[in-house]
Design an enzyme around this catalytic site. Structure first.
Site, PDB file in Angstrom:
ATOM      1  N   GLU A  20      11.459 -22.407  13.557  1.00  0.00           N
ATOM      2  CA  GLU A  20      10.370 -21.960  12.360  1.00  0.00           C
ATOM      3  C   GLU A  20      11.127 -20.748  12.819  1.00  0.00           C
ATOM      4  O   GLU A  20      11.472 -20.458  13.690  1.00  0.00           O
ATOM      5  CB  GLU A  20       9.304 -22.107  13.590  1.00  0.00           C
ATOM      6  CG  GLU A  20       8.309 -20.669  13.256  1.00  0.00           C
ATOM      7  CD  GLU A  20       8.091 -20.573  11.803  1.00  0.00           C
ATOM      8  OE1 GLU A  20       8.311 -19.974  11.206  1.00  0.00           O
ATOM      9  OE2 GLU A  20       7.707 -22.638  11.063  1.00  0.00           O
ATOM     10  N   CYS A  47       1.249 -28.227   1.572  1.00  0.00           N
ATOM     11  CA  CYS A  47      -0.078 -27.758   0.761  1.00  0.00           C
ATOM     12  C   CYS A  47      -0.485 -27.942  -0.569  1.00  0.00           C
ATOM     13  O   CYS A  47      -1.105 -26.312  -0.900  1.00  0.00           O
ATOM     14  CB  CYS A  47      -1.200 -27.119   1.993  1.00  0.00           C
ATOM     15  SG  CYS A  47      -2.249 -27.300   2.006  1.00  0.00           S
TER      16      CYS A  47
END
Length: 442
Positions: free
Chosen positions: A282, A378
């Site tokens: 991340e 998404c």
């Protein structure tokens, strides 16, 4: 004595201002606003719908307001414009009596702006109240889906293309984007069971429930980190990767772009039962901390590395399973991110697609032959889904597209734009519009 401002409406007004001025996110701003004004139960639910619904439907309300004002909307003071949208939402979409919607909005403007602005709002909202929403739409934008469903026109065009030969579903999709999202919980396998969670079992994920009401944080399994809040579509992304067979070793799993950690937590719980462990990558420090907190200490998490996932500090061909849930426009989650449709522009796509391709190339690099790589977004937009996957297949001759559909057999009517890919839809499945493609290296 003048009436005071209703706390629920003031909280919603403050959220709208923070979204506009500070580029805040509605779902992150609301809890603090509710706490600041001591709102719970029905009052909290009212403020939540007032803020989120107003932001979702502001495109529709602006078209109505423009027909009721004798000047361009851009010349209306921003705070007054916010209040007018709040009033319009109450009048046109909520079960609020006309007098209450107008009076409370006028009181809000009187105290937060000035008396002159309050008089202006009173006159405008009285005009808004003369017709219902259907009548207004027939007057101001007959047949215009973008206005009727409060989506930017470019988003409507991209969603129409993503539906392919089923473009007749577009009105249903746009309407579903405006439905308030359900709160969905997930029991992390080996740490909690679905039976521990209050709510109705999800249709497709064996670990999810739709919360019937109340605060998720009050659920013991949530408070203890054994379960989490996660849309069913996101659960299915992790579960599809877990279900995909790999040949040989199955110990080293990688979650690129792991923040904020929901999928990493579900992967880590599944990995632990197999003697495997997940490494999260991340870029941002605060999101890396969220991943570590969500996945929890234990055998399923090898660690979280703060690094640029386009240059992941992971050896070539060392990962047995790789998840890349790539940064995208987020147009598949407009129910939960009401401000996203107004912040993204068509110009954003080029930069995002370049990043998606770079990230997917890196995911291919760290994947070993015989392993499984799941690419997810998404967003149903073809530039971010089928076109990214097709370009990656062209650039890597040893890469092939596998059948992700086979690993989600309970999900009907979810064929993606490429053979074997999965496309979930809010109007068909009640989930975010997640795209899934399963890739393998020969």
């Amino acid at each position: 004595m003048r009436k005071g401002v209703d706390p629920a409406r003031l909280a919603a007004f403050e959220v709208l201002k923070a979204v506009r001025v500070d580029d805040g996110y509605t779902n992150l701003l609301l809890p603090a606003a509710l706490a600041r004004h001591g709102l719970t139960g029905r009052d909290a639910a009212f403020a939540t719908e007032l803020a989120s619904g107003t932001i979702r439907r502001q495109g529709t309300y602006d078209a109505v307001l423009a027909a009721c004002i004798d000047r361009p909307l851009r010349k209306v003071e921003a705070k007054v414009h916010d209040a007018l949208r709040l009033g319009a939402h109450q009048l046109l979409a909520m079960r609020v009596p006309t007098h209450a919607a107008i009076d409370t909005t006028v009181t809000l403007v009187r105290q937060q702006v000035n008396q002159g602005a309050a008089g202006f709002c009173n006159a405008v909202l009285r005009k808004v109240a003369t017709q219902d929403l259907d009548a207004w739409l027939a007057q101001v934008a007959p047949g215009d889906l973008a206005v009727a469903h409060s989506h930017p026109a470019w988003v409507v065009d991209r969603l129409r293309s993503a539906l392919g030969g089923r473009a007749d579903e577009l009105p249903d999709l746009l309407a579903a984007d405006n439905d308030p999202p359900r709160v969905t919980l997930v029991a992390r396998p080996g740490r909690a069971t679905r039976e521990e969670l209050p709510g109705t079992p999800t249709a497709y994920s064996p670990y999810g429930v739709v919360l019937d009401g109340g605060d998720p944080a009050s659920v013991p399994a949530i408070a203890e980190g054994r379960a989490g809040v996660q849309d069913e579509g996101s659960q299915l992304v992790a579960l599809a990767l877990v279900a995909a067979p790999v040949s040989g070793r199955d110990e080293r799993w990688v979650d690129l772009c792991a923040g904020p950690g929901g999928k990493a937590a579900l992967l880590a719980a599944s990995a632990a039962s197999r003697g495997a462990a997940v490494t999260g990558v991340e870029l941002h420090h605060h999101r890396a901390r969220l991943v570590a907190r969500a996945a929890g200490a234990g055998p399923g998490l090898a660690g979280v590395v703060q690094a640029d996932a386009t240059q992941a500090p992971i050896a070539d061909g060392s990962a047995d399973r790789v998840l890349l849930d790539a940064p995208c426009t987020g147009l598949g989650a407009l129910r939960r991110r009401p401000e996203a449709r107004w912040r993204r522009t068509a110009a954003d796509l080029g930069e995002l697609v370049a990043l998606q391709r770079a990230l997917l190339a890196e995911a291919v690099r760290v994947l070993r032959p015989g392993g499984a790589l799941l690419y997810a977004t998404c967003s149903p937009v073809l530039a971010e889904t089928a076109e990214v996957v097709a370009a990656t297949l062209d650039a890597h001759p040893g890469l092939r597209l596998d059948d992700a559909r086979a690993h989600l057999p309970a999900v009907p009517d979810a064929d993606g734009p490429l053979p074997g890919t999965v496309q979930l839809w809010p109007h068909r499945h009640g989930t975010d519009a997640m795209f899934l493609a399963l890739l393998r290296r020969e």
